[in-house]
Write a protein that holds these residues in place. Structure first.
Motif, mmCIF file in Angstrom:
data_model
loop_
_atom_site.group_PDB
_atom_site.id
_atom_site.type_symbol
_atom_site.label_atom_id
_atom_site.label_comp_id
_atom_site.label_asym_id
_atom_site.label_seq_id
_atom_site.Cartn_x
_atom_site.Cartn_y
_atom_site.Cartn_z
ATOM 1 N N ARG A 106 -6.302 -26.704 17.300
ATOM 2 C CA ARG A 106 -4.857 -26.520 17.253
ATOM 3 C C ARG A 106 -4.375 -25.584 18.354
ATOM 4 O O ARG A 106 -3.323 -25.826 18.964
ATOM 5 C CB ARG A 106 -4.436 -25.974 15.887
ATOM 6 C CG ARG A 106 -4.561 -26.990 14.767
ATOM 7 C CD ARG A 106 -3.852 -26.490 13.527
ATOM 8 N NE ARG A 106 -4.452 -25.258 13.030
ATOM 9 C CZ ARG A 106 -3.912 -24.485 12.079
ATOM 10 N NH1 ARG A 106 -2.760 -24.824 11.559
ATOM 11 N NH2 ARG A 106 -4.534 -23.399 11.674
ATOM 12 N N LYS A 110 -1.554 -26.429 21.282
ATOM 13 C CA LYS A 110 -0.356 -25.613 21.441
ATOM 14 C C LYS A 110 -0.276 -25.007 22.848
ATOM 15 O O LYS A 110 0.809 -24.912 23.433
ATOM 16 C CB LYS A 110 -0.320 -24.514 20.382
ATOM 17 C CG LYS A 110 -0.008 -25.044 18.987
ATOM 18 C CD LYS A 110 0.327 -23.934 18.019
ATOM 19 C CE LYS A 110 -0.902 -23.127 17.660
ATOM 20 N NZ LYS A 110 -0.606 -22.139 16.589
ATOM 21 N N SER A 223 3.629 -26.177 15.604
ATOM 22 C CA SER A 223 2.642 -25.435 14.813
ATOM 23 C C SER A 223 2.661 -25.878 13.354
ATOM 24 O O SER A 223 1.609 -26.035 12.723
ATOM 25 C CB SER A 223 2.939 -23.938 14.920
ATOM 26 O OG SER A 223 2.029 -23.179 14.153
ATOM 27 N N ARG A 224 3.871 -26.123 12.843
ATOM 28 C CA ARG A 224 3.989 -26.559 11.450
ATOM 29 C C ARG A 224 3.365 -27.934 11.254
ATOM 30 O O ARG A 224 2.642 -28.182 10.276
ATOM 31 C CB ARG A 224 5.469 -26.572 11.067
ATOM 32 C CG ARG A 224 5.742 -26.805 9.592
ATOM 33 C CD ARG A 224 7.248 -26.793 9.363
ATOM 34 N NE ARG A 224 7.814 -25.479 9.680
ATOM 35 C CZ ARG A 224 9.104 -25.271 9.897
ATOM 36 N NH1 ARG A 224 9.948 -26.281 9.871
ATOM 37 N NH2 ARG A 224 9.551 -24.055 10.151
ATOM 38 N N ALA A 227 -0.408 -27.737 11.416
ATOM 39 C CA ALA A 227 -0.944 -27.195 10.166
ATOM 40 C C ALA A 227 -0.957 -28.263 9.080
ATOM 41 O O ALA A 227 -1.907 -28.342 8.286
ATOM 42 C CB ALA A 227 -0.105 -25.992 9.727
ATOM 43 N N ARG A 228 0.087 -29.090 9.029
ATOM 44 C CA ARG A 228 0.114 -30.177 8.040
ATOM 45 C C ARG A 228 -1.031 -31.161 8.288
ATOM 46 O O ARG A 228 -1.670 -31.634 7.357
ATOM 47 C CB ARG A 228 1.449 -30.912 8.105
ATOM 48 C CG ARG A 228 2.629 -30.144 7.533
ATOM 49 C CD ARG A 228 3.796 -31.087 7.318
ATOM 50 N NE ARG A 228 4.968 -30.388 6.819
ATOM 51 C CZ ARG A 228 5.978 -29.963 7.578
ATOM 52 N NH1 ARG A 228 5.951 -30.198 8.879
ATOM 53 N NH2 ARG A 228 7.008 -29.335 7.051
ATOM 54 N N ALA A 230 -3.873 -30.569 9.786
ATOM 55 C CA ALA A 230 -5.143 -29.934 9.412
ATOM 56 C C ALA A 230 -5.316 -29.908 7.901
ATOM 57 O O ALA A 230 -6.414 -30.168 7.381
ATOM 58 C CB ALA A 230 -5.186 -28.512 9.976
ATOM 59 N N ALA A 231 -4.225 -29.614 7.177
ATOM 60 C CA ALA A 231 -4.312 -29.593 5.717
ATOM 61 C C ALA A 231 -4.599 -30.990 5.172
ATOM 62 O O ALA A 231 -5.377 -31.158 4.231
ATOM 63 C CB ALA A 231 -3.023 -29.048 5.130
#
Length: 253
Positions: A106, A110, A223-224, A227-228, A230-231
């Motif tokens: 990530r 970025k 970034s959000r 993160a989603r 990756a989750a």
């Protein structure tokens, strides 16, 4: 003693009659300064309209990005907004799509997106400053151009006095007044150019600050979304491990 024709006292001392009474060199200087003054106000009107429209689009785009939770809908909603914001969102989406087959990183994604956005931001800053360099040139050179016209006109006046063998101030005054008009025109061109340049520089800096804020908003959405993703992958891996565990238990039974 009759003065030479070019030293004849003009009927009127209005700027127009003095402009018509000067020699070719001084008149050319005045024309250049008048053109510079017109260019200054043309740039001022054009850049003011451009920056006002850009500010409105940037505010609208900022509100749109503030209200969205993910970058993809933001890319769809921002299409009719500011061009620079659309380019930023498209660049972030493109880089994220091109990096989907890379190992999960990530921070690397970025970093690449930030580098691309910084290039777009710098290019937009250069575009916003386009045309203002002319104002800086006019503000720096117009007084000296006008002074050149004045010196040339006064020199011509004194040359005429010497040729006419006249010492009366009434003979030299019209020529000097006409020559000084060049200096006045130089100041008329230079002072607004400097003031307008500083004003446009402040307005451009405000627009660049808005673009920097939008860059931060885009990166927050990136970034959000990362993160989603990756989750989601972690949840898939967990479900896969649970299925494998249940299958192993079934086989053992």
């Amino acid at each position: 003693m009759i003065a030479p024709p070019d030293m004849t006292i003009p009927v009127s001392f209005s700027p127009w009659h003095m402009f018509l009474g000067v020699g070719l060199v001084v008149r050319s200087v005045m024309v250049i300064l008048i053109a510079a003054a017109l260019a200054t106000w043309t740039i001022f009107i054009a850049k003011t309209i451009e920056l006002a429209r850009l500010k409105a689009r940037l505010r609208s785009a900022e509100e749109t990005l503030e209200d969205t939770d993910t970058l993809k809908p933001g890319a769809d909603w921002i299409q009719d907004g500011a061009t620079i914001v659309h380019a930023m969102v498209r660049a972030a989406e493109t880089e994220r799509r091109r990096s989907h087959d890379l190992p999960e990183d990530r921070e690397g994604v970025k970093e690449r997106i930030v580098l691309h956005l910084e290039r777009l931001e710098a290019g937009e800053g250069r575009r916003l400053m386009r045309g203002t360099g002319v104002l800086a040139t006019i503000g720096a050179t117009a007084p000296f151009i006008g002074l050149f016209g004045t010196v040339w006109g006064i020199m011509s006046s004194f040359t005429g006095i010497a040729a006419a063998h006249a010492t009366s101030l009434a003979v030299v005054a019209p020529g000097i007044a006409e020559a000084l008009l060049a200096t006045a025109l130089g100041l008329v061109a230079a002072i607004p150019a400097v003031v307008i340049y500083n004003h446009l520089a402040r307005q451009t800096a405000a627009c660049r600050a808005c673009i920097a804020d939008l860059t931060s908003l885009v990166m927050r959405l990136v970034s959000r979304d990362l993160a989603r993703i990756a989750a989601s992958r972690s949840a898939e891996v967990l479900r896969f491990n649970q299925r494998e565990l249940r299958a192993s238990v079934s086989v053992a039974e």
